[in-house]
Structure formats: C-alpha cells, structure tokens
Design a protein around this motif. Structure first.
Motif, PDB file in Angstrom:
ATOM      1  N   THR A   1     -55.076-132.965   8.866  1.00  0.00           N
ATOM      2  CA  THR A   1     -53.807-133.013   9.591  1.00  0.00           C
ATOM      3  C   THR A   1     -52.694-133.445   8.643  1.00  0.00           C
ATOM      4  OG1 THR A   1     -54.255-135.268  10.353  1.00  0.00           O
ATOM      5  CG2 THR A   1     -54.854-133.464  11.827  1.00  0.00           C
TER       6      THR A   1
ATOM      7  N   HIS B   1     -49.057-135.233   7.628  1.00  0.00           N
ATOM      8  CA  HIS B   1     -48.270-136.431   7.891  1.00  0.00           C
ATOM      9  C   HIS B   1     -46.960-136.309   7.123  1.00  0.00           C
ATOM     10  CE1 HIS B   1     -48.139-141.158   7.789  1.00  0.00           C
ATOM     11  NE2 HIS B   1     -46.984-140.618   8.113  1.00  0.00           N
TER      12      HIS B   1
ATOM     13  N   ASP C   1     -48.205-134.088  12.176  1.00  0.00           N
ATOM     14  CA  ASP C   1     -49.359-134.279  13.055  1.00  0.00           C
ATOM     15  C   ASP C   1     -50.019-132.969  13.507  1.00  0.00           C
ATOM     16  OD1 ASP C   1     -49.839-136.968  13.029  1.00  0.00           O
ATOM     17  OD2 ASP C   1     -48.579-137.423  14.759  1.00  0.00           O
TER      18      ASP C   1
END
Length: 299
Positions: free
Chosen positions: A242, A244, A267
């Motif tokens: 994921t 960030h 996200d």
C-alpha cells in the motif's frame, strides 16, 4: 566468405532502426548485407562468428528467471569493466579464439542480453579489451570511453569508479529497465499509464547498497512523476504494497496533478504487479526502504 568491409557498421545501423527496444532470434536472423542473409545471433551458441569471419560478431547472455541461477556468472571486475565468461574451460576453443581475435583486431561486437524468454536487449558497440585465461573470462568495454582501459594495468580509484559507473549505466541499468517494464507489462505500478517513454525502472533499495541489485524484485515500474515522488520521499510503499503519501504533502493545496496523481493514491494498493509472484517487489527490501521514508526529514 571473408568479413566484408563496413559489415559491422551496417549491422549496428540496422539494429539502431529496430522497431522495438528488444529483439528476438527471428528478427535478428533476418539481417541481410549485399544480398546475403547473415544472422547476427547464433540460436545455440553464446558467441557468434559467421562462417568465414575471423573474429566474433556477437555474444549472447541467456535470460535467467527470478530465483534461478544464471548459467554463467558475468560480473563487473575490480577495475569497473564488465566480464564475460569463456565458452567452456578451454581457452583455445574456437569461439574463445574468435572473441580474442575481435580484441586483437579492435573490432566492435554486439551483446544480446536476455531480458525475458527469447527476448534480448542489444548492447552495442562493445569491445573486448582484456583476456584472462586463468579466470576463463574476457574483459569488455561497454562504452566508447572505456575502450582504451586495460584491466592488466592498475587503474587509479577515480578511473575505476568512472568505469564502474559507465558499466552500470550502459549495461546493467538498461537491462534492469527492460526486465522491470516487461514484468509490469509496460505500465506504471501506481497509475497504470502505459507509455514506455514516460516510464522508469525504480530501485527499491538504491544501487550500490547491499540489497540494491538490479533485479526485478528490487524494482518497480513507475511513471516519471511517481518515480520522482518515490525517490524524494514524498511517497512511500509499505511492505503490504500500500502507498503512503507524506503528511505535509497530503495537507498541501495545489493543482489537479497533486490532488489526483499524488494525494489521491494515499492508502491505495499498487495497481499493477508482475504475473510471476517471484518478480513481485521484495517484502524485505520494501521494509528497508519504508523505514527510510518514515525517517526522512520534511523539507
């Protein structure tokens, strides 16, 4: 027939005009010179010397899949020059003699480096500049500026570093880019854009670091914007794949590119991954890079 004058120059000019950056045997075997078809690669042998030629024309390194060991261990020497292993363990094998003749005659050769099964990245011109029968290998210059370096003479540290940098740029990074973009089907792992001219092969762990090898599990296919954001620590990728985005960048107010292209992917999970799980981003490398991202100072 003996090698015609201008043959190598014509062959390399033909390669320059290839329709794709990568080639296969079928295409490179279609080369014609003055009405004669002369394949530039040998289907079975690693060293190509057309009949009647005195010196080798091309060398080939087969593709090694992720997690497999290459059939030959070709590496950069302590002098910064690339090595290419002999055919077998006999220095007097005809193919080794052919490469040695290319060195003695100062002739350029073509190096076909496997980047996928049956697919090759042609690197040219390349010169054979050293011969080491004890180690069963040749030294190669993959850059015009390396041609006059000799591995049997000591090189000062600045020259060695320059030679190594050129080898990595001209050979390792080009092959790395081809392999990574092929693994990701020519698309950005984050935004899925598919224009090759807008894509880079980004290292997860930087080149030169202990885990910074130019292999697909240490790479990501990223568009130039996402590559820059990744390199400048605006964007991090967690080990669970994921994304960030740095907090101050998330809070920034700017145009549509920042909002959609950077802030909008926070996200979310990587949109594109290689089909082969062995080519997926290495979890340990991602963790190492993500720790650096979290610790990076905000500009």
């Amino acid at each position: 027939m003996t090698e015609p004058d201008g043959f190598r120059r014509a062959a390399m000019q033909w390669l320059e005009k290839r329709p794709d950056s990568r080639v296969d045997y079928s295409w490179v075997s279609s080369f014609e010179y003055e009405g004669s078809r002369i394949p530039l690669m040998d289907r079975q042998r690693g060293i190509r010397k057309p009949a009647g030629f005195e010196a080798a024309l091309a060398i080939r390194t087969t593709f090694t899949a992720a997690g497999k060991l290459p059939p030959y261990v070709d590496a950069i020497g302590d002098d910064g020059l690339q090595r290419y292993k002999y055919r077998g363990d006999d220095p007097q094998h005809p193919e080794n003699i052919a490469l040695r003749n290319a060195m003695k005659m100062g002739l350029p050769i073509i190096w076909f480096v496997g980047v996928a099964p049956g697919s090759y990245e042609p690197i040219f011109p390349v010169w054979v500049v050293g011969d080491d029968p004890e180690a069963l290998q040749f030294a190669l210059a993959v850059d015009e500026g390396q041609r006059f370096l000799r591995p049997d003479f000591g090189l000062d540290e600045d020259t060695r570093r320059w030679a190594e940098g050129r080898t990595k740029q001209r050979l390792h990074q080009r092959v790395f880019r081809s392999q990574v973009l092929l693994a990701y089907n020519g698309r950005c792992a984050i935004c899925k854009i598919r224009h090759a001219e807008l894509l880079d092969a980004a290292h997860i762990v930087a080149d030169g670091r202990p885990n910074g090898h130019p292999v697909v599990p240490n790479g990501l296919s990223l568009c130039k914007i996402h590559h820059a954001a990744f390199d400048h620590q605006l964007l991090g990728i967690r080990p669970d794949l994921t994304i960030h985005i740095r907090q101050d960048v998330l809070e920034e107010v700017d145009g549509w590119m920042l909002k959609g292209g950077i802030q909008g992917v926070h996200d979310t999970r990587l949109a594109i991954l290689p089909r082969n799980r062995l080519e997926h981003p290495d979890e340990h490398r991602l963790e190492e890079r993500y720790v650096e991202f979290l610790a990076a100072p905000v500009a």
